[in-house]
Every structure is written in structure tokens, then in C-alpha cells.
Motif scaffolding. Structure first.
Motif, PDB file in Angstrom:
ATOM      1  N   GLU A 160       0.835  -1.205   0.000  1.00 46.74           N
ATOM      2  CA  GLU A 160       0.000   0.000   0.000  1.00 46.74           C
ATOM      3  C   GLU A 160       0.867   1.250   0.000  1.00 46.74           C
ATOM      4  OE1 GLU A 160      -3.612   1.983   2.708  1.00 46.74           O
ATOM      5  OE2 GLU A 160      -2.630   0.109   3.320  1.00 46.74           O
ATOM      6  N   LYS A 161       0.497   2.213  -0.807  1.00 53.86           N
ATOM      7  CA  LYS A 161       1.163   3.507  -0.847  1.00 53.86           C
ATOM      8  C   LYS A 161       0.181   4.592  -0.379  1.00 53.86           C
ATOM      9  CE  LYS A 161       5.025   1.924  -2.536  1.00 53.86           C
ATOM     10  NZ  LYS A 161       6.298   1.999  -1.798  1.00 53.86           N
ATOM     11  N   GLN A 162       0.723   5.702   0.087  1.00 56.10           N
ATOM     12  CA  GLN A 162      -0.104   6.763   0.656  1.00 56.10           C
ATOM     13  C   GLN A 162       0.340   8.120   0.138  1.00 56.10           C
ATOM     14  OE1 GLN A 162      -2.884   7.214   1.632  1.00 56.10           O
ATOM     15  NE2 GLN A 162      -3.093   7.185   3.845  1.00 56.10           N
ATOM     16  N   TRP A 163      -0.590   9.094   0.171  1.00 52.39           N
ATOM     17  CA  TRP A 163      -0.340  10.482  -0.237  1.00 52.39           C
ATOM     18  C   TRP A 163       0.061  10.586  -1.713  1.00 52.39           C
ATOM     19  CZ3 TRP A 163      -2.624  11.794   3.805  1.00 52.39           C
ATOM     20  CH2 TRP A 163      -2.243  11.369   5.088  1.00 52.39           C
ATOM     21  N   ILE A 164      -0.694   9.908  -2.558  1.00 52.20           N
ATOM     22  CA  ILE A 164      -0.346   9.881  -3.973  1.00 52.20           C
ATOM     23  C   ILE A 164      -1.092  10.982  -4.727  1.00 52.20           C
ATOM     24  CG2 ILE A 164      -0.224   8.480  -6.057  1.00 52.20           C
ATOM     25  CD1 ILE A 164       1.475   7.538  -3.607  1.00 52.20           C
ATOM     26  N   LYS A 212      -9.657   6.027  -1.406  1.00 50.05           N
ATOM     27  CA  LYS A 212     -10.497   7.210  -1.313  1.00 50.05           C
ATOM     28  C   LYS A 212      -9.661   8.482  -1.444  1.00 50.05           C
ATOM     29  CE  LYS A 212     -10.361   7.904   3.726  1.00 50.05           C
ATOM     30  NZ  LYS A 212      -9.804   9.273   3.675  1.00 50.05           N
ATOM     31  N   LYS A 213     -10.301   9.527  -1.892  1.00 43.43           N
ATOM     32  CA  LYS A 213      -9.644  10.823  -1.986  1.00 43.43           C
ATOM     33  C   LYS A 213      -9.569  11.444  -0.603  1.00 43.43           C
ATOM     34  CE  LYS A 213     -10.049  15.290  -4.339  1.00 43.43           C
ATOM     35  NZ  LYS A 213     -10.843  16.093  -5.315  1.00 43.43           N
ATOM     36  N   THR A 224      -5.571  13.571  -3.893  1.00 40.43           N
ATOM     37  CA  THR A 224      -4.563  12.826  -3.140  1.00 40.43           C
ATOM     38  C   THR A 224      -5.232  11.568  -2.608  1.00 40.43           C
ATOM     39  OG1 THR A 224      -3.578  14.926  -2.432  1.00 40.43           O
ATOM     40  CG2 THR A 224      -2.897  12.944  -1.253  1.00 40.43           C
ATOM     41  N   THR A 225      -4.671  10.421  -2.931  1.00 43.82           N
ATOM     42  CA  THR A 225      -5.296   9.161  -2.542  1.00 43.82           C
ATOM     43  C   THR A 225      -4.243   8.179  -2.028  1.00 43.82           C
ATOM     44  OG1 THR A 225      -5.017   7.956  -4.635  1.00 43.82           O
ATOM     45  CG2 THR A 225      -6.899   9.458  -4.489  1.00 43.82           C
TER      46      THR A 225
END
Length: 395
Positions: A160-164, A212-213, A224-225
Motif C-alpha cells: 500500500e502507498k499513501q499520499w499519492i 479514497k480521496k 490525493t489518494t
């Protein structure tokens, strides 16, 4: 914001790019910024306009249809665009991170397959997937894995990646993962840090799932998702770097990107300064414009000085990069100081506006909210100070 204020050190071409972006930002970007922020919707027509100007290919080499911009040109374009909307500038800078990775680390086939279209039309929109929910400032702690399947010659991504940025509108992602492969071309499989590499992953790949955004304090027009990978299979040919070289590639890309973020912070600060000056000249108290009150004049003097100092640090980082010097410390100095200037100048701009500055009727309220992110993304202020301190001690 005028070309003259940017400085005479620019070449004719760099000045022309600045003026082109400034004109576009004033006519097309800034007028839509407040509505885009309120509705939390990215202005796709503005993106198309950027593509028509060739800006979506800003860092793409000329042989692939791009602009092939040097660091200074990239910086002045980011500053001028952020003067209109930081959300738009951020979306473009992340797209440029993706094209830069393909240009620098991709094979000739990958460059020919992706770069011309990304430069000419701005699509597919690029994403940069490094941070994770539990690995932000220290990406070496990432847990996303890529397991090689020799039967299909594919890597299977999970994690999982974050702040994309560009999460929902993006079409291709640069994804960093730890290769789970006992035969990593002779590498020491016992050291997980030696396994990190990067992959080029189209967003329509099975197992590529957009979350989710995020609802954010600022930068609301930029989507940012989170992005997750559930047995997401990508061909081995989509690997951009050898295992163990992905983390250093990420740091190199982020160093380049920090100059752009610093320039964006300067653009936000300049916008706030311009708004405060204009308001001070129009607003009257005690039977005179508040611009004639010494306290206000001193505030504007300090704000102007902060903007100029931050801009000069950005230019010095650009100079070092273009000269082939080690510019890591210079880039961190620029981002650290420019982001702090963005926060202090937008804060003072609200103070000059008084109660009106606290309302959405005036742009300084949005600029203040947007400025905060420049102290966080692409390396927090604390990370930048750590890098600068290492430079002080020659470490």
C-alpha cells in the motif's frame, strides 16, 4: 508578479518560459483556483492548456518530444504556475517526477512507449508512489513487495502507498517496492534495503486499486489518494532499476523535485505578497490607505525580503545542479527556507487583510492553507534541516 521581479540572471529562453507560464497562470489558472478549491475538483481544461504549451513535457528530453528544461527553467515555471494555483503546480510537478524517472532510468523501449504522449498530451498523467502509511520520512521502511514469478516473467506487487498526488486521475505510476527474490542477481538477499527497486505500472493493471480521496486542509483541488496493490502483476521489463538501486534513485529524484517545491513555495509567497500590497493600497483606515501606516509598510518590507531571499536560494540550488555539483544541501536549504517563507508571508498577508483575510472572499485564506503543505511533502522541514546539518559537518 512580473518578469522584471524574477531577476536579470535568467537567460532569454528562461525568461520567455517564465513569462509564458505567468501569462497562462494569470489568464487561465488563477481565475479558476478558488472554485476548484471549493469544489475539490481538478481543472482538467487547465491541464489540457498546460499540455498545449508543452509544459507537461517540461522535463522530457527533446528527442522524445519534450522541452528538456534545465533546473532554472523548471524552477521559474513552477514558481509562475504556483503563483496561480499550488494545486495545479503540484499536479504538474508529480507528473514531471514520473517522466523524469522514465527518462533517466527507463529502457529505450520504455522511453519511446511512454514519454512522447505524456509530453504532448499530458496523458497518461504520472504518479510517484514512494510513501507508505508507516514509511513516510524513512522510505527504507517500506513494506510493499515485488515477488518475481519465473514462470510468467512477471513481478507480483503487494502492499500500500499513501499520499499519492494525481491518484484518481493518474494513468501510470512509478512504484517503489522491495523485491522478494532469493536470487537477486547476486545481491545479498538478507539485507532488505538492498532489494528496493522501482517499477513502471499502468493504472489499469489488474490489482492496482485507487483508494479514497483524502480530505485535506489545503491543496484541495489536487486529488490525493492511497493506492494498494493486490497481486498486481507487471512484466519484468517494467522494472526501471536493478534491485538495491531503487532507493538511491528515489532520493536523487526527490532532490531534483525539492527545487521545484521550493520554487512553488516562492510562487505562493509572492502571490500572498501581491495580494497584501494591493489590499493595503485600497483599504482605508483613519482616513488614509493602510499602506501609508508604518507598521503595515514594515510588514510588507519583511515579506518582500523573505520572498527575495527564498528565490535566491532556489536559484543557487539550480546553479549548482546545472554545474554538475553536489546540490543536495542547496536543494534542502532552498526548500526549508522557501517553505517557511511561504508560511510566514501568507500569515502576514492575512493579518494585513484583518478579518477579511480569514474569509474565503479573499485569496489569502486559500494561500495560507496551501502554503502549509510545502513544509511537509517531498521531505519535511525536519528532514531538510537534517540534510543541511550533515552538510555543515561535512558528513
Amino acid at each position: 508578479m512580473t518578469g522584471a521581479r524574477v531577476g536579470s540572471a535568467l537567460t532569454d529562453e528562461q525568461q520567455a518560459v517564465h513569462d509564458l507560464v505567468e501569462e497562462f497562470a494569470a489568464a487561465e489558472v488563477r481565475p479558476t483556483a478558488a472554485e476548484a478549491d471549493e469544489t475539490e475538483t481538478f481543472p482538467e481544461d487547465v491541464w489540457d492548456g498546460l499540455a498545449e504549451l508543452g509544459l507537461t513535457g517540461l522535463t522530457v528530453p527533446e528527442e522524445y518530444g519534450g522541452f528538456g528544461a534545465d533546473e532554472t527553467t523548471y524552477a521559474v515555471a513552477n514558481e509562475a504556475l504556483a503563483h496561480g494555483s499550488l494545486a495545479v503546480a503540484t499536479a504538474l510537478s508529480v507528473h514531471c517526477l514520473a517522466t523524469s524517472c522514465i527518462a533517466e532510468f527507463g529502457s529505450e523501449a520504455q522511453r519511446e512507449a511512454w514519454l512522447p504522449e505524456m509530453a504532448e498530451t499530458g496523458r497518461p498523467v504520472g504518479m510517484f508512489c514512494l510513501s507508505e502509511p508507516h514509511a513516510g520520512s524513512n522510505p527504507a521502511e517500506m513494506s510493499t513487495t515485488a515477488t518475481y514469478d519465473p514462470e510468467t516473467d512477471e513481478y507480483v506487487l503487494n502492499g500500500e502507498k499513501q499520499w499519492i498526488t494525481n491518484g484518481k486521475r493518474g494513468g501510470v505510476a512509478i512504484v517503489f517496492a522491495k523485491v522478494d527474490d532469493e536470487a537477486r542477481d547476486g545481491d545479498d538477499a538478507s539485507d532488505p534495503d538492498d532489494a528496493i527497486t522501482q517499477f513502471l505500472v499502468p493504472a489499469d493493471t489488474d490489482g492496482f486499486e485507487v483508494g479514497k480521496k483524502e480530505e485535506k486542509l489545503g491543496l484541495r483541488a489536487s486529488d490525493t489518494t492511497g493506492i494498494s496493490f493486490d497481486d498486481c502483476r507487471v512484466p519484468a521489463e517494467n522494472r526501471l532499476t536493478e534491485p538495491g538501486k531503487g532507493l538511491s534513485a528515489a532520493f536523487r529524484t526527490l532532490t531534483e523535485g525539492r527545487i521545484g517545491i521550493a520554487a512553488q513555495a516562492v510562487g505562493v509567497a509572492q502571490a500572498a505578497l501581491d495580494e497584501a500590497k494591493s489590499y493595503a493600497e485600497e483599504r482605508e483606515q483613519f482616513d488614509r490607505p493602510i499602506a501609508e501606516i508604518q507598521t503595515i509598510r514594515h510588514k510588507l518590507a519583511e515579506m518582500s525580503t523573505d520572498v527575495s531571499a527564498a528565490r535566491l536560494l532556489v536559484r543557487e540550488a539550480c546553479r549548482q545542479a546545472e554545474a554538475g555539483e553536489d546540490y543536495r544541501v542547496a536543494a534542502s536549504k532552498a526548500k526549508y527556507r522557501a517553505s517557511e517563507a511561504a508560511m510566514s508571508v501568507t500569515n502576514e498577508a492575512i493579518q494585513i487583510h484583518g478579518g477579511y483575510g480569514y474569509t474565503t472572499e479573499f485569496d489569502v485564506e486559500r494561500l495560507y492553507r496551501d502554503a502549509k503543505i510545502t513544509e511537509i511533502y517531498e521531505g519535511t522541514t525536519e528532514v531538510q534541516k537534517t540534510i543541511v546539518a550533515r552538510g555543515v559537518f561535512g558528513e
